[in-house]
Design an enzyme around this catalytic site. Structure first.
Site, PDB file in Angstrom:
ATOM      1  N   LYS A  52      44.561  39.194  46.529  1.00 55.96           N
ATOM      2  CA  LYS A  52      44.343  38.973  45.013  1.00 55.96           C
ATOM      3  C   LYS A  52      45.718  38.558  44.716  1.00 55.96           C
ATOM      4  O   LYS A  52      45.726  37.360  43.883  1.00 55.96           O
ATOM      5  CB  LYS A  52      44.176  40.301  44.102  1.00 55.96           C
ATOM      6  N   GLN A  95      42.977  49.334  41.781  1.00 49.52           N
ATOM      7  CA  GLN A  95      42.070  49.373  42.661  1.00 49.52           C
ATOM      8  C   GLN A  95      41.453  50.275  43.228  1.00 49.52           C
ATOM      9  O   GLN A  95      41.866  51.570  43.161  1.00 49.52           O
ATOM     10  CB  GLN A  95      42.704  48.657  44.171  1.00 49.52           C
ATOM     11  N   ASP A 118      38.570  43.253  35.788  1.00 51.52           N
ATOM     12  CA  ASP A 118      37.714  43.775  36.568  1.00 51.52           C
ATOM     13  C   ASP A 118      36.331  43.945  35.845  1.00 51.52           C
ATOM     14  O   ASP A 118      35.265  43.952  36.520  1.00 51.52           O
ATOM     15  CB  ASP A 118      37.994  45.151  37.107  1.00 51.52           C
TER      16      ASP A 118
HETATM   17  N1  GUN Z   1      37.042  48.215  44.853  1.00 56.64           N
HETATM   18  C1  GUN Z   1      36.245  47.429  45.444  1.00 56.64           C
HETATM   19  N2  GUN Z   1      35.956  46.365  44.850  1.00 56.64           N
HETATM   20  C2  GUN Z   1      36.661  46.447  43.830  1.00 56.64           C
HETATM   21  C3  GUN Z   1      36.996  45.599  42.663  1.00 56.64           C
HETATM   22  O1  GUN Z   1      36.469  44.557  42.552  1.00 56.64           O
HETATM   23  N3  GUN Z   1      37.814  45.995  41.979  1.00 56.64           N
HETATM   24  C4  GUN Z   1      38.549  47.022  41.878  1.00 56.64           C
HETATM   25  N4  GUN Z   1      39.534  47.407  41.074  1.00 56.64           N
HETATM   26  N5  GUN Z   1      38.484  48.017  42.995  1.00 56.64           N
HETATM   27  C5  GUN Z   1      37.566  47.530  43.675  1.00 56.64           C
END
Ligand code: GUN
Length: 291
Positions: A52, A95, A118
């Site tokens: 990211k 995350q 998100d």
């Molecule tokens: N864990 C797995 N997929 C995601 C996501 O798209 N965002 C976040 N914050 N955690 C995750």
């Protein structure tokens, strides 16, 4: 059979976003700034968060990676609050999964919905259900974007989503059923209590596998010409790989692919599209916050 190339599509989206950021910069407008919080040492989470941050660099966004080996729930809530009030941060993510001593819902609900890139906050999920302007959850939005860019017809199609997680299956089942493009599917949301799953999958025009069980969807389950989207990313031991593991999807790709009209690979399918969606949301955060 055609591969739905998420890697190439995400690269194209990054180029488009790069152009938009350059335009903002030349107009003297703010550069979008994404922050990511990572708690613990989960290898998969670290890989995703690093990807990211790298995508931000490629596009020209500012980014901050905030890493903790461990942190209390109260300290993490304080950090979330700090980012909520930091004018320089346009959007941020925490995350998941978080360590078990931290309540994920409490953390998610503490994020300012206008910075929740998100799209996990109940306010954004509620707005999504009502088709109001909001941040869409990144993985479902990335899947729809991939279907759209490959001109896959979804209207009137029978779709089965396997797996009802809060971040993929549940929201995606709603988005696919909405009166939109892509959308207008007749959706079945299958889960661990679903009866006659094989028969239901066999009738579907579009199959979304999001359960986290390697090779769960097999060739005998799907009909000729189905569109198959594989959201699974399980790490399995593989001594032929340098790092000792390989990423496995929920679909038995080798045997399923010849029967499909379109299929996503793992890796290189949904994963890169999730990150591309997060980048789209980060640019959109400027709009939603009037910047
Ligand atoms: N864990 C797995 N997929 C995601 C996501 O798209 N965002 C976040 N914050 N955690 C995750």
């Amino acid at each position: 059979m055609q591969i739905l190339d998420g890697k190439a599509t995400a690269a194209q989206i990054r180029l488009e976003l790069k152009g938009a950021v350059e335009k903002r910069k030349s107009n003297g407008e703010k550069t979008p700034h994404l922050a990511a919080i990572l708690v613990g040492n989960d290898g998969g989470s670290l890989t995703y968060v690093n990807a990211k941050v790298k995508a931000c660099e490629q596009i020209g966004f500012d980014s901050s990676l905030i890493k903790y080996d461990d942190i209390s729930e109260a300290e993490l809530l304080a950090k979330v609050n700090e980012l909520n009030n930091d004018e320089n941060i346009d959007g941020f993510i925490v995350q998941l999964p978080l360590p078990s001593h931290i309540d994920e819902l409490k953390i998610t609900m503490a994020i300012d919905p206008l910075k929740d890139v998100d799209g996990f906050h109940p306010e954004n999920l509620g707005k999504m259900v009502l088709s109001l302007p909001c941040f869409l959850p990144a993985t479902p939005a990335g899947i729809l974007e991939l279907l759209k860019r490959y001109n896959i017809e979804t209207s009137g199609k029978d779709c089965i989503v396997i797996g009802r997680s809060n971040i993929v299956g549940m929201p995606l089942s709603i988005m696919l059923a909405q009166n939109s493009n892509p959308g207008n599917c007749t959706v079945t949301l299958a889960h661990s209590r679903t009866k006659d799953l094989k028969e239901k999958v066999a009738k579907a025009d579009i199959i979304i596998a999001a359960i986290g069980k390697p090779n769960f969807v097999t060739a005998d389950m799907i009909k000729e010409g189905a569109v198959v989207v594989d959201v699974g990313t399980t790490r399995v031991e593989d001594s032929s790989k340098k790092n000792g593991w390989a990423l496995k999807g929920d679909v038995d790709f080798e045997n399923v692919a010849p029967k499909c009209s379109f299929i996503t690979p793992v890796p290189g399918g949904v994963g890169p599209m999730t990150i591309a969606s997060l980048m789209i949301n980060t640019l959109r955060s400027m709009e939603l916050r009037g910047k």
